[in-house]
Design a protein around this motif. Structure first.
Motif, PDB file in Angstrom:
ATOM      1  N   ASN A  49      30.237  53.545  39.603  1.00  8.06           N
ATOM      2  CA  ASN A  49      31.415  54.142  40.266  1.00  8.06           C
ATOM      3  C   ASN A  49      32.420  54.631  39.224  1.00  8.06           C
ATOM      4  OD1 ASN A  49      31.181  53.496  43.329  1.00  8.06           O
ATOM      5  ND2 ASN A  49      30.544  51.639  42.283  1.00  8.06           N
ATOM      6  N   ARG A  50      31.934  55.452  38.288  1.00  3.59           N
ATOM      7  CA  ARG A  50      32.761  55.865  37.155  1.00  3.59           C
ATOM      8  C   ARG A  50      33.997  56.675  37.554  1.00  3.59           C
ATOM      9  NH1 ARG A  50      30.600  55.557  32.010  1.00  3.59           N
ATOM     10  NH2 ARG A  50      28.598  54.509  31.953  1.00  3.59           N
ATOM     11  N   ASP A  51      33.932  57.390  38.715  1.00  7.77           N
ATOM     12  CA  ASP A  51      35.068  58.232  39.086  1.00  7.77           C
ATOM     13  C   ASP A  51      36.046  57.532  40.018  1.00  7.77           C
ATOM     14  OD1 ASP A  51      33.933  60.244  37.588  1.00  7.77           O
ATOM     15  OD2 ASP A  51      32.695  60.944  39.289  1.00  7.77           O
ATOM     16  N   ALA A  52      35.912  56.235  40.173  1.00 11.03           N
ATOM     17  CA  ALA A  52      36.770  55.507  41.119  1.00 11.03           C
ATOM     18  C   ALA A  52      38.242  55.579  40.708  1.00 11.03           C
ATOM     19  CB  ALA A  52      36.324  54.053  41.181  1.00 11.03           C
ATOM     20  N   ARG A  53      39.139  55.554  41.720  1.00  6.97           N
ATOM     21  CA  ARG A  53      40.581  55.496  41.440  1.00  6.97           C
ATOM     22  C   ARG A  53      40.933  54.140  40.828  1.00  6.97           C
ATOM     23  NH1 ARG A  53      45.754  55.227  45.585  1.00  6.97           N
ATOM     24  NH2 ARG A  53      47.189  56.299  44.210  1.00  6.97           N
ATOM     25  N   GLY A  54      40.102  53.178  41.144  1.00  6.80           N
ATOM     26  CA  GLY A  54      40.294  51.819  40.629  1.00  6.80           C
ATOM     27  C   GLY A  54      39.431  50.861  41.427  1.00  6.80           C
ATOM     28  N   PHE A  55      39.500  49.604  41.074  1.00  5.57           N
ATOM     29  CA  PHE A  55      38.666  48.590  41.723  1.00  5.57           C
ATOM     30  C   PHE A  55      39.518  47.422  42.206  1.00  5.57           C
ATOM     31  CE2 PHE A  55      35.710  50.688  38.823  1.00  5.57           C
ATOM     32  CZ  PHE A  55      34.572  50.815  39.595  1.00  5.57           C
ATOM     33  N   ILE A  56      39.084  46.852  43.348  1.00  5.46           N
ATOM     34  CA  ILE A  56      39.583  45.529  43.761  1.00  5.46           C
ATOM     35  C   ILE A  56      38.465  44.557  43.462  1.00  5.46           C
ATOM     36  CG2 ILE A  56      40.366  44.044  45.646  1.00  5.46           C
ATOM     37  CD1 ILE A  56      40.867  46.460  47.300  1.00  5.46           C
ATOM     38  N   PHE A  57      38.721  43.600  42.622  1.00 10.10           N
ATOM     39  CA  PHE A  57      37.748  42.544  42.351  1.00 10.10           C
ATOM     40  C   PHE A  57      38.087  41.365  43.262  1.00 10.10           C
ATOM     41  CE2 PHE A  57      37.869  45.164  38.565  1.00 10.10           C
ATOM     42  CZ  PHE A  57      36.513  45.398  38.367  1.00 10.10           C
ATOM     43  N   ASP A  58      37.146  41.053  44.154  1.00 10.75           N
ATOM     44  CA  ASP A  58      37.375  40.049  45.200  1.00 10.75           C
ATOM     45  C   ASP A  58      36.385  38.904  44.971  1.00 10.75           C
ATOM     46  OD1 ASP A  58      36.969  38.631  47.602  1.00 10.75           O
ATOM     47  OD2 ASP A  58      36.555  40.420  48.805  1.00 10.75           O
ATOM     48  N   GLY A  59      36.922  37.751  44.567  1.00  7.28           N
ATOM     49  CA  GLY A  59      36.036  36.605  44.310  1.00  7.28           C
ATOM     50  C   GLY A  59      35.432  36.646  42.917  1.00  7.28           C
ATOM     51  N   PHE A  60      35.926  37.505  42.070  1.00  7.84           N
ATOM     52  CA  PHE A  60      35.471  37.636  40.685  1.00  7.84           C
ATOM     53  C   PHE A  60      36.673  38.031  39.845  1.00  7.84           C
ATOM     54  CE2 PHE A  60      33.970  40.021  37.039  1.00  7.84           C
ATOM     55  CZ  PHE A  60      32.922  39.246  36.579  1.00  7.84           C
ATOM     56  N   PRO A  61      36.915  37.435  38.683  1.00  6.89           N
ATOM     57  CA  PRO A  61      36.150  36.372  38.045  1.00  6.89           C
ATOM     58  C   PRO A  61      36.482  34.989  38.606  1.00  6.89           C
ATOM     59  CG  PRO A  61      37.967  37.059  36.641  1.00  6.89           C
ATOM     60  CD  PRO A  61      38.016  37.940  37.837  1.00  6.89           C
TER      61      PRO A  61
END
Ligand code: B4P
Length: 193
Positions: free
Chosen positions: A76-88
């Motif tokens: 997902n290289r073009d993503a606006r950003g990420f929500i990391f849920d349950g990680f780390p």
């Protein structure tokens, strides 16, 4: 790129709030719990191995989870950003995530930690277990998951606190009240998409 970690104990509402956040801000969602459950339901080698840990309320080994995350970020290289849920969920996972993001000239912007009293966590998870059929939502396994959280995951809060990235947020209000508090924090960094 805006990268957010939703942090907190089992049942604090990470998955629930992720759904609200990702539609409002057009972020990509990476939930290691969902990824692992998908592997389990497809009965892959990874899934069969992970199930043994999950059904006992234990964390799945770091190398398994870190490998899954790396390929998700790359895909997902073009993503606006990420929500990391349950990680780390361990300090080793947090360090690995920092390294993976650094390779993409990115970093974690903020860590929102949902604070919920233990008796409310148990109440929510037992209640979900009645309808979800999740094999780790029984009272016995829930107790083990909470113990595992305090032993291995809570220290990750200290890791992010040392970089001034940790924000503690009350998570025991309604879903809407909690979302309103999270929105205020997120909008210090980005606007709705
Ligand atoms: P997860 O899938 O991450 O499960 P969780 O911690 O229980 O969920 P969450 O906090 O998202 O709670 P939710 O919003 O659903 O992990 C499951 C297992 O996978 C772990 O035990 C571990 O074995 C393994 N695993 C996952 N990631 C790993 C990693 N990085 N490393 C190693 N192992 C890993 O909310 C729960 C319930 O509360 C729902 O029913 C919801 O409707 C309700 N609820 C939410 N907010 C509420 C509110 N404000 N008021 C009332 N109810 C609310």
């Amino acid at each position: 790129m805006f990268n957010l970690i939703l942090f907190g104990p089992p049942g604090c509402g990470k998955g629930t709030q992720s759904t609200n956040i990702l539609t409002t801000y057009q972020l990509n969602h990476i939930s290691t719990g969902d990824l692992l459950r998908d592997e389990v339901s497809r009965q892959t080698t990874l899934g069969l191995e992970a199930k043994k840990f999950m059904d006992n309320g234990l964390l799945v080994p770091d190398e398994v989870v870190i490998g899954m995350i790396g390929s998700k970020i790359d895909g997902n290289r073009d993503a606006r950003g990420f929500i990391f849920d349950g990680f780390p969920r361990t300090t080793a996972q947090a360090e690995a995530l920092d390294n993976l993001l650094k390779e993409k000239n990115a970093a974690i912007n903020t860590v929102l930690s949902l604070e919920v009293p233990e008796e409310e966590l148990v109440r929510r998870l037992v209640s979900r277990g009645i309808t979800s059929g999740r094999s780790d939502d029984t009272e016995e396994v829930i107790a083990k998951r909470i113990k595992e959280y305090f032993a291995k995951t809570e220290p990750v809060a200290g890791y992010y606190h040392s970089f001034q990235k940790l924000v503690r947020v009350p998570g025991n209000g309604s879903i809407e009240e909690t979302f309103a508090i999270l929105k205020k924090e997120i909008e210090k960094h980005i606007s709705p998409a």
